[in-house]
Design a protein around this motif. Structure first.
Motif, short mmCIF file in Angstrom:
data_model
loop_
_atom_site.label_atom_id
_atom_site.label_comp_id
_atom_site.label_asym_id
_atom_site.label_seq_id
_atom_site.Cartn_x
_atom_site.Cartn_y
_atom_site.Cartn_z
N ALA A 192 0.85 -1.19 0.00
CA ALA A 192 0.00 0.00 0.00
C ALA A 192 0.88 1.23 0.00
CB ALA A 192 -0.94 0.00 1.21
N GLU A 193 0.27 2.38 -0.30
CA GLU A 193 0.98 3.66 -0.28
C GLU A 193 0.22 4.69 0.53
OE1 GLU A 193 2.96 3.08 -4.75
OE2 GLU A 193 1.40 4.60 -4.42
N ILE A 194 0.96 5.54 1.21
CA ILE A 194 0.39 6.66 1.97
C ILE A 194 0.84 7.94 1.29
CG2 ILE A 194 0.20 7.77 4.23
CD1 ILE A 194 1.10 5.12 5.48
N TYR A 195 -0.09 8.85 1.06
CA TYR A 195 0.21 10.06 0.31
C TYR A 195 0.16 11.31 1.19
CZ TYR A 195 -0.96 6.77 -3.42
OH TYR A 195 -1.00 5.67 -4.23
N ASN A 196 1.04 12.26 0.84
CA ASN A 196 1.03 13.61 1.41
C ASN A 196 1.37 13.68 2.90
OD1 ASN A 196 0.04 14.54 -1.16
ND2 ASN A 196 -2.01 13.88 -0.52
N MET A 197 2.13 12.72 3.39
CA MET A 197 2.55 12.82 4.79
C MET A 197 3.47 14.02 5.00
SD MET A 197 1.09 10.74 6.79
CE MET A 197 2.12 11.14 8.20
N ASP A 198 4.19 14.44 3.95
CA ASP A 198 5.03 15.64 4.06
C ASP A 198 4.20 16.88 4.35
OD1 ASP A 198 3.90 15.29 1.50
OD2 ASP A 198 5.42 16.59 0.58
N LYS A 199 2.97 16.90 3.83
CA LYS A 199 2.07 18.03 4.09
C LYS A 199 1.36 17.89 5.43
CE LYS A 199 1.21 18.57 -0.87
NZ LYS A 199 0.20 18.47 -1.95
N ALA A 200 1.12 16.62 5.85
CA ALA A 200 0.38 16.39 7.09
C ALA A 200 1.23 16.64 8.33
CB ALA A 200 -0.17 14.96 7.11
N VAL A 201 2.52 16.25 8.29
CA VAL A 201 3.36 16.39 9.49
C VAL A 201 4.64 17.17 9.22
CG1 VAL A 201 2.48 14.25 10.47
CG2 VAL A 201 4.53 14.17 9.05
N GLY A 202 4.90 17.53 7.96
CA GLY A 202 6.12 18.26 7.63
C GLY A 202 7.14 17.37 6.93
N GLN A 203 7.76 17.91 5.90
CA GLN A 203 8.75 17.16 5.15
C GLN A 203 9.85 16.61 6.06
OE1 GLN A 203 8.77 16.59 1.72
NE2 GLN A 203 10.57 15.29 2.01
N ASP A 204 10.16 15.34 5.90
CA ASP A 204 11.20 14.63 6.65
C ASP A 204 10.88 14.45 8.13
OD1 ASP A 204 12.72 14.41 4.33
OD2 ASP A 204 13.74 16.31 4.69
N SER A 205 9.67 14.78 8.57
CA SER A 205 9.28 14.52 9.96
C SER A 205 9.04 13.02 10.13
CB SER A 205 8.01 15.29 10.32
OG SER A 205 8.25 16.68 10.29
N VAL A 206 9.21 12.55 11.36
CA VAL A 206 9.02 11.13 11.66
C VAL A 206 7.57 10.87 12.06
CG1 VAL A 206 9.69 9.23 13.18
CG2 VAL A 206 11.43 10.83 12.34
N PHE A 207 6.99 9.80 11.54
CA PHE A 207 5.65 9.38 11.94
C PHE A 207 5.63 7.87 12.11
CE2 PHE A 207 5.68 9.05 7.36
CZ PHE A 207 4.86 7.96 7.06
N LEU A 208 4.58 7.39 12.75
CA LEU A 208 4.49 5.97 13.10
C LEU A 208 3.40 5.29 12.28
CD1 LEU A 208 5.40 3.68 15.09
CD2 LEU A 208 3.49 4.39 16.55
N VAL A 209 3.75 4.15 11.68
CA VAL A 209 2.78 3.33 10.96
C VAL A 209 2.60 2.01 11.72
CG1 VAL A 209 2.26 2.08 8.82
CG2 VAL A 209 3.42 4.29 8.73
N THR A 210 1.37 1.68 12.03
CA THR A 210 1.05 0.41 12.68
C THR A 210 0.16 -0.39 11.75
OG1 THR A 210 1.13 1.45 14.86
CG2 THR A 210 0.10 -0.71 14.72
N THR A 211 0.54 -1.62 11.48
CA THR A 211 -0.30 -2.53 10.70
C THR A 211 -0.69 -3.69 11.60
OG1 THR A 211 1.64 -3.72 9.87
CG2 THR A 211 0.79 -1.94 8.52
N TYR A 212 -1.95 -4.09 11.54
CA TYR A 212 -2.42 -5.18 12.39
C TYR A 212 -3.70 -5.77 11.83
CZ TYR A 212 -5.53 -1.55 14.38
OH TYR A 212 -6.45 -0.54 14.56
N LEU A 213 -4.10 -6.88 12.41
CA LEU A 213 -5.38 -7.51 12.08
C LEU A 213 -6.36 -7.25 13.22
CD1 LEU A 213 -4.28 -10.98 10.65
CD2 LEU A 213 -4.96 -8.93 9.38
N GLU A 214 -7.60 -6.96 12.86
CA GLU A 214 -8.66 -6.83 13.85
C GLU A 214 -9.83 -7.70 13.42
OE1 GLU A 214 -10.14 -2.81 14.15
OE2 GLU A 214 -11.39 -3.04 12.35
N GLY A 215 -10.58 -8.18 14.40
CA GLY A 215 -11.76 -8.98 14.10
C GLY A 215 -12.82 -8.14 13.41
#
Length: 507
Positions: A192-215
């Motif tokens: 998958a791809e995530i778009y525009n995180m540079d606009k959401a939190v600032g270019q080169d800023s660190v963010f957290l991605v969590t992937t998991y399964l839910e019922g």
């Protein structure tokens, strides 16, 4: 009497296209390119054993299949994209290679919008009519704010050696053209791809991605399938991951991608519905006696009857193991165990704030009680209430009335006249990754067992109760003509209304 086959097992929910020939599986996912323009990927797999093969000219002992594929995208009456091609299998040695599925991936440049999609399949080497499937496909990817692509389920993900149709971001993403994972598939991979995180939190800023399964619909988070990773914000961030699902119980799930900023604030979430069949593994019962409930909201529920009702009320969204616990004959001496179970139930769905999750559900219970409670039966114990709690409000409801009906038994010799029948048809535009699904509820079919309560008679939602042997839904009256009194008893005894029957015996 006609043979009645009631299917309760988990069903294939990915689109399966069936005709005399061929048989195929179809999925799609929208993406955005580096210029901010949307496009659509389509994935098609043709079942190798559903088509005819011919000898390959000049190749001894080699055979090949060929299917004519036509794809059309319309916006209103205007054709926005059209593609027609022959999809060929690999050249096979039938004695050695068998008849594996053969794949196709297409990419279409399409603007954001809603499209009427038509897919036509025709076996080039077999006589027969073309098979046509239609759907409504929506593309909506924001080019200025945080957005997600579709999720591509993958059969394999490998670094690209030589660029080809499956190449993306330096990897060959071979699609898994289904969202159903049978016993012999023990890895779930996705892209998958995530778009525009540079606009959401600032270019080169660190963010957290969590992937998991839910019922699904339990919303229980399976932490053993969770993975967290830190990313650096860019116009396009790629997410690739594989889960070992050999110890994932049979059932319905959501694959979840969650994005949080450096303050751990939730910025966005995207989900993909999947199904798992795993006869080789059964989840162990949870030891609820070990759950610490000190200083929790569950400990404050000290009225036995109230807590018992709360526990029964969560049955519609509970998983199989939890439902097993709920259908106990509780005693006042089990009060603490009930509190522990209740707290753990909501903690698994919202580890950060289980009480808030319960309060949201409690508001839904009020709606269900007001609109679907029947006599002394609580709203959550009715079929209408259960479906509402499990899938949310429908996109539309059609309610109507049929006059006196004639029910004909299988052999045609026995006929039963019943009084007028009321029915409701609930339509969901989207449910569990499926489009245009319905539930048909009726009342008045059997005054001795169903009375004036609406009961679920038919649905085409995968994983819910379904019927075989010609029970195709063309009209409510046509559906009624195909049932008999024995089937009504089968429906009652085999449907998911176990809680309703249980409570009827208790109170």
């Amino acid at each position: 009497m006609n043979r009645i086959v009631i299917i309760i097992a988990v069903m294939l929910s990915g689109l399966m296209l069936r005709a005399q020939t061929p048989t195929g599986y179809f999925h799609y996912a929208p993406f955005m390119d580096i210029n901010g323009d949307p496009y659509l990927e389509t994935y098609l797999a043709i079942a190798g054993n559903s088509v005819k093969y011919r000898d390959v000219e000049g190749e001894e002992d080699k055979v090949q299949a060929s299917v004519e594929v036509t794809m059309i995208f319309k916006n209103g009456d205007i054709v926005k994209a059209y593609r027609k091609f022959n999809l060929k299998s690999a050249e096979l040695d039938i004695l050695k290679d068998g008849k594996p599925a053969f794949l196709n991936l297409e990419r279409f440049a399409l603007d954001n919008g809603t499209y009427n999609f038509e897919l036509t399949l025709k076996d080039n080497y077999a006589k027969g009519e073309k098979f046509t499937y239609s759907d409504i496909i929506t593309i909506n990817i924001d080019s200025t704010d945080l957005a997600f692509s579709g999720i591509t389920l993958a059969e394999s993900i490998k670094p690209t050696q030589k660029r080809n149709q499956y190449t993306k971001s330096g990897f060959d993403i071979i699609p898994f053209v289904s969202n159903f994972y049978p016993d012999d598939v023990n890895e779930l991979s996705f892209y998958a791809e995530i778009y525009n995180m540079d606009k959401a939190v600032g270019q080169d800023s660190v963010f957290l991605v969590t992937t998991y399964l839910e019922g699904n619909p339990t919303k229980r988070m399976y932490t053993e399938f969770a993975h967290k990773s830190r990313k650096t914000a860019a116009p396009i961030n790629v997410i690739m991951k594989s889960f070992d699902i050999s110890k994932l119980n049979s059932g319905n799930y959501n694959l979840v991608i969650e994005v949080r900023n450096s303050k751990n604030e939730l910025l966005g979430q995207h989900k993909k519905f999947i199904q798992r069949a795993n006869a080789e593994y059964n989840e162990l019962d949870v030891d609820y006696t070990s759950i610490d409930i000190s200083r929790t909201f569950a400990q404050e529920i000290t009225n036995f009857n109230q807590l018992e009702d709360h526990i029964y009320a969560i049955y519609p969204i509970a998983n199989r193991m939890e439902q097993k616990f709920i259908l106990q004959d509780f005693k006042p001496g089990q009060m603490k165990l009930m509190q522990q179970f209740f707290y753990n139930f909501w903690k698994e769905r919202n580890p950060a704030n289980p009480e808030a999750e319960w309060n949201i559900y409690k508001d839904q219970l009020k709606i269900v009680q007001e609109h679907f409670g029947y006599g002394r039966r609580r709203g959550y114990a009715t079929d209408l209430g259960r479906i509402y709690l499990k899938y949310g409000p429908p996109s539309s409801i059609r309610e109507d009335h049929l006059g006196q009906q004639q029910i004909i038994s299988g052999g045609g010799a026995d006929q039963t006249m019943v009084d007028a029948v009321d029915y409701q048809i609930w339509h969901y535009y989207k449910v569990n990754g499926q489009t245009d699904r319905i539930f048909v509820f009726v009342k008045g079919l059997d005054k001795y067992s169903l009375g004036g309560e609406y009961v679920l008679l038919y649905t085409d939602v995968a994983g819910e109760l379904s019927y075989d042997d010609g029970l195709n839904f063309n009209s409510v009256s046509g559906l009624l003509r195909d049932i008999d009194s024995q089937m009504l008893r089968d429906i009652q005894s085999e449907s998911s209304r176990a809680l309703s029957r249980f409570l009827s015996g208790q109170r």
